[in-house]
Design an enzyme around this catalytic site. Structure first.
Site, PDB file in Angstrom:
ATOM      1  N   GLU A   1       0.800  -1.177  -0.046  1.00 45.24           N
ATOM      2  CA  GLU A   1       0.033  -0.050   0.178  1.00 45.24           C
ATOM      3  C   GLU A   1       0.900   1.413   0.015  1.00 45.24           C
ATOM      4  OE1 GLU A   1      -2.996  -0.127   3.100  1.00 45.24           O
ATOM      5  OE2 GLU A   1      -4.217  -1.388   1.890  1.00 45.24           O
TER       6      GLU A   1
ATOM      7  N   GLU B   1      -6.121  -7.035  -1.233  1.00 49.98           N
ATOM      8  CA  GLU B   1      -6.868  -6.880   0.156  1.00 49.98           C
ATOM      9  C   GLU B   1      -8.276  -6.219   0.028  1.00 49.98           C
ATOM     10  OE1 GLU B   1      -5.101  -4.530   3.301  1.00 49.98           O
ATOM     11  OE2 GLU B   1      -3.283  -5.493   3.125  1.00 49.98           O
TER      12      GLU B   1
END
Ligand code: GCU
Length: 489
Positions: free
Chosen positions: A313, A405
């Site tokens: 991320e 995710e």
């Protein structure tokens, strides 16, 4: 292994325990059998050894020991192998190499060179044994297969050689594992395709950070994931900071090696997640990432089930800087594993900049200069509604994307579940064949951790009794038949 889930499903779906043994017998006898003999293993300690010794001081070998090649060029082990028929055979060498240097060997069959410089990379320890496989042509009858060290380090410690007839695997059936059915994946247009060039959707779970929740990654939980949940893919979430990789690179790299082997045994794809998070600029960890992925790719390049997830991320960083990082890392992986698929996170915590208030067009207009890769997208359904949903839908029509995710709750991985919004995402991802791994396969107290607290200390992971509501929900969505399993038994 390949057919175990078919047998398990058939038994649990249709048969009483009393009939289980006859069901197994039926299943076994209906599998097409090749006319050839089963694989045969030849122990190195029974082979002819020149400039080497038989030893047994490192555990984990099979038979009564292994051969320790003398540390010099030219030391060899020669196996007398019997082939029932002439033709292509696979040679699988089991070995350990406790150094970090490759120990290549040349292979000859009946004196003729057939493979030069077959790699035996470091396995991490002399007690860690791995296999390497190569295909050669054998004559009918006895063949002398000699492996000769080509460097002054000698060969690896050689445990055994297993010989099988090559290319006689039965075609995949509905009971095979995801990896047996699909093989080496590649990116085809905006989709992920299997080795027969069919677009497929993979569905599975991500671990929590393995520095905190390794107790949830054990044989019983992975058996449940593969055979009760029927997961296709297992994401191994290795944080870099926050007590992760940077604190002990050797330990965490070895953990990932081990988890890859466990996923492989169970026929699942292994998604190796470089879980950079704080700091959010992946360039902060470029040197570490190069070291880590070089070793992972070198060790596992011959497997068909490895996917590299190089930036979990990115956040607080521009798209241009994420792109720069990706273009530096991808060639490093490809140098070891030319056909490995790579996933790349996007800015704004893998939202293509949406969570930074930007638009996905920034990525479309400045794409990563590489091939065989996918971008990644993350969402949490109780926080991220139409804005993210519509963005994911548009993105999937334009570029390859994988959801590495997501959660049914809020972006913290906690709070109430929004199953209605989550189902809309599930339907979108099914329709557009967007693969996904759900966060997360642990017993953390938060609502997004699938297991009830305390579960991981035990040995029971199947069924719904051990699951929180999000776990019950997502297990049902992983268990539905895969679109690549053409028929059900
Ligand atoms: C060590 C190890 C041996 C190995 C040797 C080598 O001595 O204990 O098993 O063969 O290194 O480098 O080859």
């Amino acid at each position: 292994m390949a057919r175990s889930r078919w047998v398990a499903r058939m038994i649990s779906a249709t048969l009483s325990p009393a009939l289980i043994s006859s069901a197994i017998a039926v299943a076994v006898f209906t599998i097409p059998q090749s006319a050839s003999a089963a694989p045969v293993t030849y122990q190195s300690e029974d082979a002819t050894v020149s400039q080497g010794v038989v030893e047994s001081n490192h555990t984990g070998y099979t038979g009564s020991g292994f051969v320790n090649f003398d540390n010099l060029t030219g030391s060899y082990v020669e196996y007398a192998v019997n082939a029932a028929s002439a033709g292509s055979h696979s040679l699988t060498f089991r070995f350990a190499n406790g150094t970090t240097a490759n120990r290549p060997v040349n292979v000859t069959v009946n004196g003729t060179p057939v493979v030069s410089g077959l790699s035996f990379p470091g396995t991490g320890a002399w007690t860690t044994w791995q296999t390497v496989t190569t295909n050669v042509t054998l004559a009918a009858g006895t063949n002398r297969i000699r492996t000769t060290a080509t460097t002054s380090n000698g060969g690896p410690n050689a445990d055994s050689l297993t010989v099988d007839v090559a290319g006689e695997e039965p075609p995949p059936g509905p009971g095979d594992t995801p990896v047996a059915i699909n093989g080496q994946l590649h990116v085809c247009g905006t989709k992920l395709c299997n080795e027969r060039n069919q677009p497929i959707q993979l569905r599975g779970m991500s671990t929590h950070g393995i520095q905190w929740f390794s107790q949830c990654v054990k044989s019983q939980s992975l058996d449940a994931l593969a055979n009760d949940w029927n997961a296709d893919i297992f994401r191994i979430s290795m944080y870099i900071q926050e007590g992760g990789y940077e604190t002990n690179p050797r330990k965490f790299t070895d953990m990932v090696h081990g988890y890859i082997e466990e996923a492989t045994k169970r026929g699942m794809y292994a998604l190796v997640d470089w879980h950079q998070l704080s700091p959010g600029d992946p360039n902060h960890n470029t040197a570490r990432a190069k070291t880590f992925f070089t070793e992972i790719a070198q060790r596992h390049k011959n497997k068909k089930n490895i996917i590299y997830d190089i930036a979990n991320e990115p956040n607080g960083v521009s798209w241009a800087n994420v792109k720069r990082y990706a273009e530096e890392l991808i060639p490093v992986i490809r140098a070891q594993d030319p056909d490995g698929v790579v996933f790349v996170g996007t800015h704004g915590w893998s939202t293509f900049g949406i969570s930074d208030g930007k638009s996905e067009t920034e990525v479309f207009n400045n794409p990563i200069n590489a091939s065989n890769f996918m971008y990644t997208f993350h969402f949490y359904a109780a926080s991220h509604k139409d804005n993210y949903y519509n963005a994911l839908s548009r993105i999937a029509d334009r570029v390859p994307v994988f959801v590495t995710e997501f959660g049914t709750q809020t972006a913290s991985g906690d709070g109430g579940n929004d199953f209605t919004m989550s189902q809309r995402y599930i339907d979108l991802m099914a329709q557009k064949k967007i693969g996904w791994t759900n966060w997360n396969f642990s017993d953390d107290s938060r609502s997004g951790a699938v297991f009830k607290p305390g579960t991981c200390a035990g040995t029971s992971f199947t069924g719904t009794g051990v699951l929180k509501p999000a776990g019950v929900w997502v297990r049902d969505r992983i268990r539905t038949p895969d679109n690549f399993q053409s028929a059900s038994p």
